[in-house]
Design a protein around this motif. Structure first.
Motif, mmCIF file in Angstrom:
data_model
loop_
_atom_site.group_PDB
_atom_site.id
_atom_site.type_symbol
_atom_site.label_atom_id
_atom_site.label_comp_id
_atom_site.label_asym_id
_atom_site.label_seq_id
_atom_site.Cartn_x
_atom_site.Cartn_y
_atom_site.Cartn_z
ATOM 1 N N GLY A 1 21.225 -29.086 8.841
ATOM 2 C CA GLY A 1 22.596 -29.499 9.133
ATOM 3 C C GLY A 1 22.643 -30.367 10.387
ATOM 4 O O GLY A 1 21.640 -30.544 11.093
ATOM 5 N N ALA A 2 23.807 -30.921 10.679
ATOM 6 C CA ALA A 2 23.995 -31.761 11.865
ATOM 7 C C ALA A 2 25.489 -31.812 12.169
ATOM 8 O O ALA A 2 26.316 -31.403 11.339
ATOM 9 C CB ALA A 2 23.467 -33.171 11.613
ATOM 10 N N LEU A 3 25.817 -32.288 13.360
ATOM 11 C CA LEU A 3 27.231 -32.530 13.674
ATOM 12 C C LEU A 3 27.511 -34.000 13.351
ATOM 13 O O LEU A 3 26.932 -34.904 13.963
ATOM 14 C CB LEU A 3 27.537 -32.240 15.147
ATOM 15 C CG LEU A 3 29.034 -32.277 15.484
ATOM 16 C CD1 LEU A 3 29.769 -31.086 14.841
ATOM 17 C CD2 LEU A 3 29.273 -32.273 16.994
ATOM 18 N N TYR A 4 28.361 -34.220 12.361
ATOM 19 C CA TYR A 4 28.747 -35.576 11.977
ATOM 20 C C TYR A 4 29.891 -36.023 12.874
ATOM 21 O O TYR A 4 30.858 -35.273 13.065
ATOM 22 C CB TYR A 4 29.193 -35.569 10.508
ATOM 23 C CG TYR A 4 29.603 -36.921 9.967
ATOM 24 C CD1 TYR A 4 28.651 -37.871 9.633
ATOM 25 C CD2 TYR A 4 30.943 -37.242 9.781
ATOM 26 C CE1 TYR A 4 29.014 -39.112 9.127
ATOM 27 C CE2 TYR A 4 31.325 -38.472 9.273
ATOM 28 C CZ TYR A 4 30.347 -39.405 8.947
ATOM 29 O OH TYR A 4 30.725 -40.622 8.449
ATOM 30 N N LEU A 5 29.765 -37.213 13.451
ATOM 31 C CA LEU A 5 30.815 -37.736 14.335
ATOM 32 C C LEU A 5 31.525 -38.877 13.645
ATOM 33 O O LEU A 5 30.875 -39.754 13.058
ATOM 34 C CB LEU A 5 30.197 -38.223 15.646
ATOM 35 C CG LEU A 5 29.586 -37.092 16.463
ATOM 36 C CD1 LEU A 5 28.686 -37.651 17.540
ATOM 37 C CD2 LEU A 5 30.665 -36.209 17.068
ATOM 38 N N ARG A 6 32.823 -38.871 13.743
ATOM 39 C CA ARG A 6 33.647 -39.857 13.047
ATOM 40 C C ARG A 6 34.609 -40.534 14.033
ATOM 41 O O ARG A 6 35.741 -40.101 14.224
ATOM 42 C CB ARG A 6 34.421 -39.134 11.934
ATOM 43 C CG ARG A 6 35.519 -39.934 11.243
ATOM 44 C CD ARG A 6 35.061 -41.251 10.696
ATOM 45 N NE ARG A 6 34.079 -41.177 9.655
ATOM 46 C CZ ARG A 6 34.356 -41.041 8.354
ATOM 47 N NH1 ARG A 6 35.593 -40.950 7.939
ATOM 48 N NH2 ARG A 6 33.377 -41.012 7.462
ATOM 49 N N PRO A 7 34.129 -41.576 14.717
ATOM 50 C CA PRO A 7 35.057 -42.393 15.495
ATOM 51 C C PRO A 7 36.041 -43.087 14.551
ATOM 52 O O PRO A 7 35.654 -43.565 13.477
ATOM 53 C CB PRO A 7 34.144 -43.425 16.176
ATOM 54 C CG PRO A 7 32.768 -42.842 16.102
ATOM 55 C CD PRO A 7 32.744 -42.054 14.837
ATOM 56 N N LEU A 8 37.288 -43.126 14.951
ATOM 57 C CA LEU A 8 38.355 -43.717 14.119
ATOM 58 C C LEU A 8 39.239 -44.555 15.019
ATOM 59 O O LEU A 8 39.606 -44.113 16.117
ATOM 60 C CB LEU A 8 39.179 -42.581 13.487
ATOM 61 C CG LEU A 8 40.472 -42.970 12.773
ATOM 62 C CD1 LEU A 8 40.166 -43.646 11.446
ATOM 63 C CD2 LEU A 8 41.346 -41.731 12.529
ATOM 64 N N LEU A 9 39.594 -45.753 14.566
ATOM 65 C CA LEU A 9 40.444 -46.658 15.356
ATOM 66 C C LEU A 9 41.554 -47.184 14.462
ATOM 67 O O LEU A 9 41.272 -47.749 13.397
ATOM 68 C CB LEU A 9 39.581 -47.814 15.893
ATOM 69 C CG LEU A 9 40.294 -48.955 16.616
ATOM 70 C CD1 LEU A 9 41.100 -48.458 17.819
ATOM 71 C CD2 LEU A 9 39.266 -50.006 17.066
ATOM 72 N N ILE A 10 42.812 -46.971 14.893
ATOM 73 C CA ILE A 10 43.957 -47.393 14.061
ATOM 74 C C ILE A 10 44.985 -48.148 14.901
ATOM 75 O O ILE A 10 45.167 -47.871 16.090
ATOM 76 C CB ILE A 10 44.643 -46.178 13.375
ATOM 77 C CG1 ILE A 10 45.090 -45.131 14.396
ATOM 78 C CG2 ILE A 10 43.736 -45.563 12.328
ATOM 79 C CD1 ILE A 10 45.901 -43.979 13.792
ATOM 80 N N GLY A 11 45.676 -49.070 14.252
ATOM 81 C CA GLY A 11 46.763 -49.807 14.894
ATOM 82 C C GLY A 11 48.045 -48.979 14.821
ATOM 83 O O GLY A 11 48.479 -48.587 13.744
ATOM 84 N N THR A 12 48.636 -48.700 15.983
ATOM 85 C CA THR A 12 49.784 -47.763 16.010
ATOM 86 C C THR A 12 51.104 -48.424 16.391
ATOM 87 O O THR A 12 52.133 -47.741 16.470
ATOM 88 C CB THR A 12 49.503 -46.616 17.006
ATOM 89 O OG1 THR A 12 49.090 -47.181 18.255
ATOM 90 C CG2 THR A 12 48.423 -45.684 16.489
ATOM 91 N N GLU A 13 51.111 -49.712 16.633
ATOM 92 C CA GLU A 13 52.378 -50.336 17.043
ATOM 93 C C GLU A 13 53.453 -50.109 15.973
ATOM 94 O O GLU A 13 53.233 -50.403 14.794
ATOM 95 C CB GLU A 13 52.192 -51.847 17.247
ATOM 96 C CG GLU A 13 53.485 -52.505 17.725
ATOM 97 C CD GLU A 13 53.426 -54.037 17.710
ATOM 98 O OE1 GLU A 13 52.357 -54.602 17.463
ATOM 99 O OE2 GLU A 13 54.480 -54.640 17.932
ATOM 100 N N PRO A 14 54.628 -49.581 16.390
ATOM 101 C CA PRO A 14 55.687 -49.370 15.392
ATOM 102 C C PRO A 14 56.434 -50.677 15.117
ATOM 103 O O PRO A 14 57.408 -50.986 15.789
ATOM 104 C CB PRO A 14 56.592 -48.318 16.066
ATOM 105 C CG PRO A 14 56.341 -48.446 17.530
ATOM 106 C CD PRO A 14 55.012 -49.091 17.729
ATOM 107 N N ASN A 15 55.953 -51.435 14.132
ATOM 108 C CA ASN A 15 56.545 -52.747 13.852
ATOM 109 C C ASN A 15 56.194 -53.167 12.433
ATOM 110 O O ASN A 15 55.094 -53.665 12.178
ATOM 111 C CB ASN A 15 56.013 -53.771 14.864
ATOM 112 C CG ASN A 15 56.585 -55.156 14.623
ATOM 113 O OD1 ASN A 15 57.352 -55.366 13.677
ATOM 114 N ND2 ASN A 15 56.211 -56.100 15.464
ATOM 115 N N ILE A 16 57.143 -52.993 11.514
ATOM 116 C CA ILE A 16 56.828 -53.379 10.133
ATOM 117 C C ILE A 16 57.011 -54.882 9.899
ATOM 118 O O ILE A 16 56.783 -55.369 8.793
ATOM 119 C CB ILE A 16 57.643 -52.560 9.098
ATOM 120 C CG1 ILE A 16 59.152 -52.637 9.372
ATOM 121 C CG2 ILE A 16 57.150 -51.114 9.039
ATOM 122 C CD1 ILE A 16 59.991 -52.002 8.265
ATOM 123 N N GLY A 17 57.370 -55.586 10.958
ATOM 124 C CA GLY A 17 57.422 -57.041 10.858
ATOM 125 C C GLY A 17 56.105 -57.701 11.258
ATOM 126 O O GLY A 17 55.987 -58.926 11.219
#
Ligand SMILES: Cc1ncc(COP(=O)(O)O)c(C=O)c1O
Length: 340
Positions: free
Chosen positions: A122-138
């Motif tokens: 087994g191992a510790l799987y690492l999951r870096p995640l990067l998301i755009g969070t600006e609240p703007n549907i335009g």
């Protein structure tokens, strides 16, 4: 009732379904990241107008920390995973995290979850995640002015169920996995684009993965790189922008050269694939190096290496795993101890 545990009850949970207790989070405004903080894993609060939910500004990485036979926990090639995430962030117009910041977050994530790092295999799987969070549907045609970077972790065992059995692949020659200019990006959108094809292939042919070979150009599967092997050679597709530059692929090719195999990075045609008199394997952080026993193409089954995992595959996998577990010398400086 016999009172014994049924096989399904004792089976390990599927890869990636068990969150480790802590995550590390950093917020960005514009191009600038704030300091990382360690938090208990919990749902994220996102505005429903968040860029990622509408315009797909999401990318990730996947790497492992292994516990060595000496008890020390080490990250495997974090520098390469950080560099790949920086490249993907750039392609998606997300703020590019500094190498020092993301590296620190990886180390913190392992240290904060040390008690759930499994023993090998087994191992510790690492999951870096990067998301755009600006609240703007335009902002369909504008980058997200705010972003969230987090490093999640999960204790894992085998990615493919069934231990070391040889895998079945469907060879898909009509549809690409994703668009050619984004193949090298580890963007969530690439995976959802491949999902329908993979789901249909699993239902119709009971395969583990789809091997994408658009127009007969053999590239990679939905979650791993692809290699042909025999007693003297390892052959895999030369790098270009159309597919993911696997860090395990690079490690396997390096170890193969060290062991005296000839490494050929070039085009693999459909004809060569179906006529190959040798072994085939998948490489990846999750797949490690997994042998392929069957290729399904045009409704016909082609056995590879008599349907068995091959000797070269087994040898290279053992060499890789030995470095990861500190059972063999780390001649290339791939493993980095986590400060605890
Ligand atoms: C599409 C795809 N190709 C290849 C790989 C292998 O990359 P790596 O060896 O860096 O994990 C992965 C991830 O494991 C992947 O998702």
């Amino acid at each position: 009732m016999s009172g014994t545990t049924s096989p399904s009850a004792s089976a390990p949970p599927p890869f990636g379904t068990v969150p480790a207790p802590h995550m590390v989070v950093a917020d960005a405004v514009g191009a600038t990241y704030g300091p990382p903080r360690t938090e208990p894993v919990a749902p994220l609060t996102l505005h429903p107008f968040a860029h990622v939910l509408h315009y797909g500004s999401a990318c990730f990485e996947g790497l492992k920390a292994h516990r060595g036979i000496d008890g020390v926990v080490r990250l495997f090639r974090p520098d390469r995973h950080v560099a790949r995430m920086q490249r993907t962030a750039e392609l998606l117009c997300l703020p590019v995290p500094d190498e020092a910041l993301l590296t620190e977050m990886l180390h913190t994530a392992v240290a904060a979850n040390l008690e759930v790092v499994p023993d090998p295999p087994g191992a510790l799987y690492l999951r870096p995640l990067l998301i755009g969070t600006e609240p703007n549907i335009g902002a369909a045609a504008a980058p997200s002015a705010e972003a969230l970077l987090t490093v999640l972790a999960s204790p894992v065992g085998d990615y493919f169920t069934g231990g070391g059995r040889a895998l079945r692949l469907l060879v898909e020659t009509q549809l690409p996995r994703t668009t050619p200019q984004f193949g090298e990006a580890k963007a969530g959108a690439n995976y959802v684009m491949a999902l329908g094809v993979t789901r249909r292939a699993k239902a119709a042919h009971d395969v583990d993965q789809v091997l994408f070979a658009p127009g007969g150009d053999v590239q990679e599967t939905g979650a791993a790189n692809f290699l042909l092997l025999d007693e003297t050679r390892v052959v895999t597709r030369a790098l270009d922008r159309s597919f993911l530059h696997g860090i395990t692929r690079d490690a396997v090719l390096t170890l193969a050269r060290d062991l005296g195999y000839a490494v050929e990075e070039r085009t693999i045609t459909l004809d060569e694939l179906l006529g190959w008199q040798g072994e085939a394997a998948l490489s990846g952080t999750a797949a490690v190096l997994s042998g392929v026993g069957t290729l399904v193409h045009d409704g016909r089954e082609h056995a590879v290496n008599g349907g068995e995992v091959g000797a070269t595959t087994t040898r290279l996998r053992a060499a890789l795993v030995a470095v990861q577990r500190a059972e063999a010398a780390d001649d290339h400086g791939w493993t980095v101890p986590v400060a605890t």
